[in-house]
Structures are given as structure tokens and as C-alpha cells.
Design an enzyme around this catalytic site. Structure first.
Site, PDB file in Angstrom:
ATOM      1  CB  CYS A   1      -1.074  -0.198   0.983  1.00  0.00           C
ATOM      2  SG  CYS A   1      -0.673  -0.745   2.828  1.00  0.00           S
TER       3      CYS A   1
ATOM      4  NE  ARG B   1      18.838  -1.576  -3.399  1.00  0.00           N
ATOM      5  CZ  ARG B   1      19.959  -0.886  -3.444  1.00  0.00           C
ATOM      6  NH1 ARG B   1      20.142   0.024  -3.756  1.00  0.00           N
ATOM      7  NH2 ARG B   1      21.448  -1.439  -2.625  1.00  0.00           N
ATOM      8  CB  SER B   2      13.069  -0.797   2.034  1.00  0.00           C
ATOM      9  OG  SER B   2      11.559   0.144   2.660  1.00  0.00           O
TER      10      SER B   2
ATOM     11  CB  ILE C   1      23.849   2.631   3.163  1.00  0.00           C
ATOM     12  CG1 ILE C   1      22.658   1.526   3.257  1.00  0.00           C
ATOM     13  CG2 ILE C   1      23.536   3.494   3.667  1.00  0.00           C
ATOM     14  CD1 ILE C   1      22.560   1.293   4.889  1.00  0.00           C
TER      15      ILE C   1
END
Lengths: 305, 305
Positions: A146, A179-180, A203
Site C-alpha cells: 500500500c 531500497r527497503s 547505503i
């Protein structure tokens, strides 16, 4: 140029109006209002605030959201019980719930048919392989996570346009700082599956999500691109770095007319971006909750229950 | 040429010897034998037979496997309870358990840290993205699904060799008839991640898994290859079609010296393959169970519990 500030609340209101209709239908069919169980670890702080907003957002469309406080050692049992509780249609997790290692697994323990957040690996796989439907007949839509879905909708409202062609976002270049698995990676996949090229900075380095043009899904490649080049090339910049020590994105780093979206708890953008950006989106939250509510209505078709 | 018939039992015995050592260590550390809960729907038939073999295979390495009969309407609750039961280290599902639509979701309900079969989407995603470790330091190995893993090991024992180079299977061409999520697709991904080119045939058509040479993971492409070309090109042929009406693979369809593996309940190969193949593997089962037992020992590191 001075950026227009795009408030997500009126956009959320549009989607809420659509969702309300579907929820009313489900309520009639099911003989009761759809119900989400929210599990909250910390009774104060950002997660508790988010849970409160989520409850209001769900109530606004006719969904009951019960937020229950759980201790770390009972979270897994609470999820297991909710999975098999016929009165629970959706599950929402407000992290932190256990420790860092434990939290990582919790979203895999939610029945994907109740995963309104769209974060279970089952849904990730559909997204990363660009399967938009679960069935051959294309009647049952896959759920999207979401938060990145809300960002995509806001980018569309902010005027993000591709060159058309086979893929709606062909020609768009994006820079996503984060980029989680919750935000940056799925958003990059969604944009690239629609034809955009996405430079993903984190990172741990940079990778590029190549557009899914001429192939079924996007392709992820190692990339040596640096921040300056990635920002200078980007039509849209999304930043979601949860750190006060992050070097804020400045106006002189971005393209004239770029769309900028700030998903961070503390701002990731310097005020100078307002002089160069066309649209600045300062927050996403309200639309995230509308998208979770929409996911709930779509999951009713997925489970076939 | 007359094919050597490779019996999986002695190969399984080799792995069992290794697994027994690890199980003994876990038993000592944990103060009790590792325990798997098997859930069985039908008390007679192939699933019950498989469960019986699995119990013996686990007992042979010191793992307790309790096979419990469950009715369709209590399977989900049984999985939920096993997920949070500290005395259950692994879960094994013997299908059919619910109906076709229900069975599909069951493997997503198993805690991936107890998924000795390696079929949860969390593990699929690691495989399809070719992530062999869960951590940056490469100390915690990802689990692989036990049936395709057993087939890979048997192919290695049967003499499948690549040209070396960066990828161990570079130069190998495979033909896999079956593209299920249980066997054909994960096996194709495993071979292609190691450098093989895999033609995957299925009633829905043919696709090719391109080797992961020069990229992080294999790539799946649409392919118009027909059965004759795919079989003629294959150094290894694996067939797993669960149908008596399947047109058996004949000797004149395969390459001289090909390795053939039969994973089907009813044979998928005509006797004439024995005149052309170098090695014929008539069944995989015993090694599958050894691989599930090995997965259990590896999951101990994954959960960190």
C-alpha cells in the site's frame, strides 16, 4: 519555477469514495462490516500515531479497525489466531512488534489473503515477476503493497507521464533513495514494470531497475551510478531515508520541473528544491491507508470466501 | 548403449549420514530430538504412503516425525497452532488437505522458519532471485525446495557436468517436462542459476530459463521450442507429468548419452530410452526426504532460536 505542493488528503478522499462503495457491498454480502485487526507493539510514538490515523481512515470508508496492543512474546500467537478467525478479514502490523530479527519474519506469518498491506512474499513475488492477476482469466487482481502504491498514485496525480507506447511510463526516469522491502524496492519494481527506468540508491550501493519493455518483467542490474548523476537524470525523485544525518536533496541536484516525493519521517529535501521542482509531495500517509482499505476489498475476491 | 539405472537410496544414505551428525548436535543443544509435524488429509493412498516413508526417513536420522490426520476444515488451525508451538521445529504437508483452491494457500501459512519443504513464497523468492544466503556475511543459507534439490543432487551423481568456468553447469542444456511450483519451475531455476540453459515444457507452452551467466539470476523468456527440439538438445531430461495419457518420452527423441530422471507417479519414459540414455533415474523419493531432513537442520540457523 516554484513547486506546487500536492496534499495527499484530497487524493485519498477520491479513492475513499470508491472504496466506500465496495465496502458497503461487502458489508451487505457478509452481514457485517469488514474488519481489520491491527497489532501494535508500542502504545506511544510513531507506530501508535499511525495506527490511530489508520483507524480513522478505515472508519471513514466503513471498515472496522481494531487496534490491539500486543507484547513481543505474544505477537506470533496473535497473528496465528487472526489468520484462522473468520471474523477477521484483514491484518495490519505496526512495527516495531518484536526485535529486529523477529519483526522481519512477522509479515510472512500473515495469511496472504488477509494481508491488506500487501507485504507477504507471496505478493512480493507477484509484483517482482509482474503478474498482475492471480488467474488465467484475469479476473482476480494481485494486491500491491500500500505505501508504494500510494506513491505511484500521487506521482500520477502530480503529472508523471511517459511517452505512451506499449508501457505507460516509457521514457520516464526515476531516482528512488531507499531500497527497503517496504517502500523503495517494490516502488522501483512497480515503476519499471510500467516502463520507467529507475535508479535505486541505498547505503549498500546503486542498482538500476530496467524497464519491462520487450520482456515480461523489469530487470535489476548492478549500477555504478552516483547520486549526482541519478538525481540529475530523474523526472521523479522519491526519498525515504529514515535518518536525520541524511544529506538533504538540494534544488541544484535535481532537474528543472522534477516531481519530488518525501516519504521520510524527517524531511529528506532541502527547501531549495521548491525553486526547481514542478510538484512537491510532502507526505503520503493518508493515501497509504486508503490503499490498504482498497486492498481489503480486493482480497475478498482473492480468498473466494 | 544401455543406461545405468541409478537407485536414489544409496545416494540418500550418504546424505542421511551427514544429516544424522547435525541432528545429533541439535538434539544435544535443544535437550530433545528435533520434531516435525506432518499433516495428512487422506489416510489411504499416495499421500499416506509418502507420509509413512517420510516418517521412516526422518527416524533414520534421529528426527521425530509425527503424522497427524486432519480434516479439511481444521487444517489452517492446525498449521497456525504448529507455527507457534515451540515443540514443533518443522512442518510437512501431505496434499490433498483441503480443496484445490485451499491447498494452494496452505504452504503460505506455514512459518517459513519451519518450512522443511522449502515451498513458502519467502523461499521461492530467494531461489528465483538467486540469493543463496539470507545474510550479508553469507553464514545463513537459504532453504531450497526438497524435491527439486533431490533431483539436482541425483543429476550430479549421474554425471551431469558443465564446462566449468564461472558457472558450474555452463554448457549444459536441460529439458524439464512440468513447470509446477513444486517441481518443474524451481528445478529449472536451480539449474539455470548454476549456468544451464533449461527448456521448460508444460501444457501451457514452452519457456526457456536462460543461464545466470553475466547476471545475478537466470532470466525466463517465452520460447516457441517444441518437444522434439527441446528433447533432442537436452543433456538431461527430467519429466514429472502426473497423467497416464502423457505421450511417453522415447529413445529416438533423446540425445545419445542423455541423463533421464523420472519424477512421475506413473512412468513418463518408454523402455526404449534405456537404449540411448547413459543414466536413468527411476525415482527420487528417498532423497527428497533426506533433503527435507537436511533442511530442518539448516532452519535451526535461520530462525536463530
Amino acid at each position: 519555477m516554484t513547486a506546487v505542493v500536492l496534499d495527499p488528503s484530497p487524493v485519498a478522499a477520491e479513492y475513499q469514495a470508491q472504496v466506500r462503495v465496495d465496502v458497503a457491498r461487502l458489508t451487505e454480502e457478509g452481514g457485517r462490516r469488514p474488519r481489520i485487526l491491527g497489532l501494535l507493539g508500542e502504545e506511544h510514538g510513531p507506530a501508535a500515531t499511525y495506527a490511530r490515523y489508520a483507524r480513522r481512515g478505515c472508519e471513514a470508508v466503513g471498515i472496522e479497525l481494531e487496534v490491539r496492543h500486543v507484547e513481543p512474546d505474544s505477537v506470533e500467537a496473535a497473528i496465528a489466531a487472526a489468520n484462522v478467525d473468520a471474523e477477521v478479514d484483514g491484518i495490519f502490523l505496526y512495527y516495531p512488534l518484536m526485535d529486529r530479527a523477529g519483526d522481519r519474519w512477522l509479515r510472512e506469518l500473515v495469511d496472504p489473503r488477509k494481508d491488506v498491506e500487501g507485504l507477504h512474499s507471496f505478493w512480493s513475488r507477484q509484483l517482482y515477476e509482474n503478474h498482475r492477476y492471480l488467474d488465467e482469466a484475469h479476473t482476480i487482481r494481485a494486491i500491491l503493497p500500500c505505501t508504494p502504491l500510494a506513491i505511484l498514485k500521487l506521482l500520477q496525480h502530480a503529472g508523471m507521464r511517459g511517452d505512451g507506447g506499449d508501457a505507460p511510463l516509457e521514457g520516464v526516469t526515476a531516482c528512488i533513495i531507499n531500497r527497503s522491502e517496504l517502500v523503495g524496492r517494490p516502488l522501483a519494481a512497480m515503476l519499471a514494470n510500467d516502463g520507467a527506468r529507475v535508479h535505486s540508491l541505498d547505503i549498500s550501493g546503486a542498482v538500476t531497475f530496467e524497464p519491462a519493455i520487450g520482456r515480461h518483467a523489469h530487470d535489476v542490474r548492478d549500477s555504478g551510478i552516483d547520486r549526482a548523476s541519478a538525481l540529475a537524470a530523474a523526472d521523479v525523485v522519491i526519498s525515504a531515508v529514515p535518518s536525520k544525518s541524511f544529506e538533504l536533496v538540494r534544488g541544484d541536484e535535481i532537474r528543472e520541473g522534477a516531481i519530488c516525493v518525501d516519504v521520510a519521517e524527517f524531511t529528506n529535501f532541502d527547501e531549495s528544491v521548491m525553486e526547481r521542482a514542478s510538484v512537491f509531495v510532502p507526505r503520503v500517509g493518508p493515501l497509504t491507508i486508503a490503499m490498504a482499505a482498497r486492498n481489503l476489498t480486493r482480497l475478498a475476491a482473492v480468498s473466494g470466501r
